[in-house]
Design a protein around this motif. Structure first.
Motif, mmCIF file in Angstrom:
data_model
loop_
_atom_site.group_PDB
_atom_site.id
_atom_site.type_symbol
_atom_site.label_atom_id
_atom_site.label_comp_id
_atom_site.label_asym_id
_atom_site.label_seq_id
_atom_site.Cartn_x
_atom_site.Cartn_y
_atom_site.Cartn_z
ATOM 1 N N GLY A 76 -4.995 16.438 3.218
ATOM 2 C CA GLY A 76 -4.667 16.255 1.812
ATOM 3 C C GLY A 76 -4.060 14.895 1.533
ATOM 4 N N ALA A 77 -3.185 14.459 2.432
ATOM 5 C CA ALA A 77 -2.564 13.143 2.273
ATOM 6 C C ALA A 77 -3.608 12.036 2.396
ATOM 7 C CB ALA A 77 -1.462 12.955 3.314
ATOM 8 N N LEU A 78 -4.512 12.163 3.368
ATOM 9 C CA LEU A 78 -5.565 11.158 3.535
ATOM 10 C C LEU A 78 -6.491 11.123 2.326
ATOM 11 C CD1 LEU A 78 -6.536 11.614 7.296
ATOM 12 C CD2 LEU A 78 -5.407 9.647 6.267
ATOM 13 N N ALA A 79 -6.802 12.297 1.781
ATOM 14 C CA ALA A 79 -7.666 12.357 0.596
ATOM 15 C C ALA A 79 -7.008 11.625 -0.571
ATOM 16 C CB ALA A 79 -7.963 13.811 0.230
ATOM 17 N N HIS A 80 -5.699 11.807 -0.720
ATOM 18 C CA HIS A 80 -4.980 11.110 -1.797
ATOM 19 C C HIS A 80 -5.045 9.601 -1.580
ATOM 20 C CE1 HIS A 80 -1.903 10.119 -4.746
ATOM 21 N NE2 HIS A 80 -1.287 9.422 -3.806
ATOM 22 N N ALA A 81 -4.844 9.169 -0.326
ATOM 23 C CA ALA A 81 -4.908 7.737 -0.036
ATOM 24 C C ALA A 81 -6.291 7.181 -0.351
ATOM 25 C CB ALA A 81 -4.547 7.484 1.431
ATOM 26 N N HIS A 82 -7.326 7.925 -0.007
ATOM 27 C CA HIS A 82 -8.693 7.484 -0.286
ATOM 28 C C HIS A 82 -8.940 7.361 -1.785
ATOM 29 C CE1 HIS A 82 -10.153 9.150 3.867
ATOM 30 N NE2 HIS A 82 -9.364 8.104 3.973
ATOM 31 N N GLU A 83 -8.357 8.275 -2.555
ATOM 32 C CA GLU A 83 -8.511 8.213 -4.013
ATOM 33 C C GLU A 83 -7.863 6.952 -4.591
ATOM 34 O OE1 GLU A 83 -6.762 11.822 -5.303
ATOM 35 O OE2 GLU A 83 -8.463 13.091 -4.701
ATOM 36 N N GLN A 84 -6.862 6.437 -3.873
ATOM 37 C CA GLN A 84 -6.196 5.210 -4.324
ATOM 38 C C GLN A 84 -6.828 3.952 -3.730
ATOM 39 O OE1 GLN A 84 -3.790 5.671 -6.636
ATOM 40 N NE2 GLN A 84 -4.367 7.833 -6.353
ATOM 41 N N GLY A 85 -7.977 4.135 -3.052
ATOM 42 C CA GLY A 85 -8.679 2.991 -2.483
ATOM 43 C C GLY A 85 -8.148 2.544 -1.149
ATOM 44 N N VAL A 86 -7.371 3.406 -0.481
ATOM 45 C CA VAL A 86 -6.784 3.073 0.824
ATOM 46 C C VAL A 86 -7.514 3.866 1.905
ATOM 47 C CG1 VAL A 86 -4.716 3.129 2.257
ATOM 48 C CG2 VAL A 86 -4.531 2.608 -0.184
ATOM 49 N N VAL A 87 -8.022 3.171 2.921
ATOM 50 C CA VAL A 87 -8.707 3.813 4.044
ATOM 51 C C VAL A 87 -7.837 3.660 5.273
ATOM 52 C CG1 VAL A 87 -10.750 3.865 5.503
ATOM 53 C CG2 VAL A 87 -10.973 3.356 3.059
ATOM 54 N N HIS A 88 -7.417 4.798 5.856
ATOM 55 C CA HIS A 88 -6.583 4.776 7.057
ATOM 56 C C HIS A 88 -7.470 4.690 8.273
ATOM 57 C CE1 HIS A 88 -4.085 6.335 10.332
ATOM 58 N NE2 HIS A 88 -3.057 5.923 9.636
ATOM 59 N N ARG A 89 -7.156 3.742 9.190
ATOM 60 C CA ARG A 89 -7.970 3.629 10.404
ATOM 61 C C ARG A 89 -7.202 4.120 11.616
ATOM 62 N NH1 ARG A 89 -7.655 -1.757 13.527
ATOM 63 N NH2 ARG A 89 -5.640 -2.595 12.941
ATOM 64 N N ILE A 148 8.531 4.754 0.171
ATOM 65 C CA ILE A 148 9.336 3.566 0.444
ATOM 66 C C ILE A 148 10.474 3.509 -0.568
ATOM 67 C CG2 ILE A 148 9.363 1.047 0.329
ATOM 68 C CD1 ILE A 148 6.749 0.966 1.684
ATOM 69 N N HIS A 149 11.697 3.332 -0.057
ATOM 70 C CA HIS A 149 12.869 3.233 -0.927
ATOM 71 C C HIS A 149 13.181 1.781 -1.304
ATOM 72 C CE1 HIS A 149 13.599 7.423 -0.361
ATOM 73 N NE2 HIS A 149 13.989 7.334 0.895
ATOM 74 N N ALA A 150 12.989 0.874 -0.352
ATOM 75 C CA ALA A 150 13.367 -0.526 -0.599
ATOM 76 C C ALA A 150 12.644 -1.417 0.398
ATOM 77 C CB ALA A 150 14.879 -0.703 -0.463
ATOM 78 N N ILE A 206 0.834 -1.204 0.000
ATOM 79 C CA ILE A 206 0.000 0.000 0.000
ATOM 80 C C ILE A 206 0.869 1.255 0.000
ATOM 81 C CG2 ILE A 206 -1.592 1.361 1.395
ATOM 82 C CD1 ILE A 206 -2.885 -1.287 2.254
ATOM 83 N N CYS A 207 1.857 1.293 0.904
ATOM 84 C CA CYS A 207 2.712 2.478 0.994
ATOM 85 C C CYS A 207 3.497 2.690 -0.297
ATOM 86 C CB CYS A 207 3.676 2.345 2.170
ATOM 87 S SG CYS A 207 2.888 2.374 3.794
ATOM 88 N N GLY A 208 3.850 1.595 -0.959
ATOM 89 C CA GLY A 208 4.640 1.702 -2.171
ATOM 90 C C GLY A 208 3.907 2.348 -3.320
ATOM 91 N N ARG A 209 2.584 2.305 -3.323
ATOM 92 C CA ARG A 209 1.845 2.881 -4.444
ATOM 93 C C ARG A 209 1.296 4.278 -4.156
ATOM 94 N NH1 ARG A 209 -2.672 -1.043 -3.152
ATOM 95 N NH2 ARG A 209 -4.512 0.188 -2.633
ATOM 96 N N LEU A 210 1.544 4.783 -2.957
ATOM 97 C CA LEU A 210 1.094 6.129 -2.621
ATOM 98 C C LEU A 210 2.213 7.131 -2.882
ATOM 99 C CD1 LEU A 210 -0.817 5.477 0.731
ATOM 100 C CD2 LEU A 210 -1.787 5.747 -1.567
ATOM 101 N N VAL A 211 1.983 8.060 -3.783
ATOM 102 C CA VAL A 211 2.972 9.092 -4.107
ATOM 103 C C VAL A 211 2.330 10.457 -3.842
ATOM 104 C CG1 VAL A 211 4.446 10.094 -5.871
ATOM 105 C CG2 VAL A 211 3.993 7.625 -5.876
ATOM 106 N N HIS A 212 2.786 11.095 -2.767
ATOM 107 C CA HIS A 212 2.209 12.379 -2.352
ATOM 108 C C HIS A 212 3.248 13.102 -1.512
ATOM 109 C CE1 HIS A 212 -0.374 15.195 -0.082
ATOM 110 N NE2 HIS A 212 -1.201 15.097 -1.105
ATOM 111 N N PRO A 213 3.346 14.428 -1.630
ATOM 112 C CA PRO A 213 4.381 15.153 -0.873
ATOM 113 C C PRO A 213 4.266 15.015 0.639
ATOM 114 C CG PRO A 213 2.832 16.678 -1.936
ATOM 115 C CD PRO A 213 2.595 15.334 -2.521
#
Length: 236
Positions: free
Chosen positions: A223-236, A178-180, A166-173
């Motif tokens: 803003g970061a949470l909104a981006h995650a939601h757009e990628q189908g990720v819900v933070h709990r 994730i580097h590796a 999940i973290c690997g596909r989220l790109v937001h400032p």
């Protein structure tokens, strides 16, 4: 422990965490053995039966509110939830300081694969996070490590690997990158951007009470949470 606290904790474990039968039994044992709600959080974190995410979930007011609205949690339990939330946030703060212990690497190692360990940043049921130097690229990283082996709960390993995916596909400032990621002997790990600063729980304790004073920090988070939601990720 106060009977209302005990009843609230058992209900929260069952309704919010929804653990499997084996883990549920261990958590119930922690509730029975604890002298207070704070003791329960501390013992369960030490044993690796709760992660920091789990503790945060127990203080998730939106879900508690929904349960109360449906009549599945009474008003007396909801009142006790306020104190439980405060105690859980205290535990989160101490966990971020690295005072809480959990199964893992034990004493701070000097090296982990190609990483030179500088300090421990925090630990919980899902592993230990170190401040480290990636010696191959000479850059500072936050290195999250979790022990695996024959006795490893496959559910925890799947959650860790899912976290990496999940973290690997989220790109937001405002989301660390994730580097590796990979395995090193009996451990799985991933290295991410290191961001110097304080934890959210500590910041909330000293933040301005005026909502406008909190906006400069909260808006980037939203803003970061909104981006995650757009990628189908819900933070709990």
């Amino acid at each position: 422990m106060d009977r209302q606290d005990e009843k609230a904790l058992l209900r929260f474990v069952g309704e919010i965490l929804r653990p499997g039968p084996e883990r549920a039994g261990r958590l119930e044992s922690h509730v029975q053995a604890a002298g207070s709600a704070a003791d329960f959080f501390r013992q369960a974190l030490l044993a690796g039966d709760l992660s920091r995410d789990d503790v945060a979930a127990l203080a998730d007011w939106y879900r508690v509110r929904d349960l109360a609205a449906s009549g599945r949690i009474g008003s007396r339990l909801l009142t006790h939830a306020g104190r439980l939330m405060d105690e859980s946030l205290d535990l989160l703060s101490s966990s971020e300081e690295g005072h809480a212990a959990s199964p893992g690497l034990g004493r701070i190692p000097e090296r982990f694969g190609t990483y030179r360990i500088l300090a421990e940043l925090g630990r919980g049921g899902m592993g230990i996070v170190y401040r480290a130097i990636d010696t191959a690229l000479e850059r500072e990283v936050a290195l999250k490590v979790m022990a695996v082996g024959d006795r490893m709960d496959p559910t925890r390993l799947a959650r860790f690997e899912r976290e990496i995916e999940i973290c690997g596909r989220l790109v937001h400032p405002n989301i660390v990158r994730i580097h590796a990621a990979g395995r090193q002997e009996d451990y799985v790990y991933y290295a991410m951007e290191y961001v110097d600063g304080t934890g959210l729980a500590r910041w909330m304790a000293t933040a301005p009470r005026d909502p406008m004073g909190r906006l400069p920090v909260l808006l980037p988070v939203v803003g970061a949470l909104a981006h995650a939601h757009e990628q189908g990720v819900v933070h709990r």
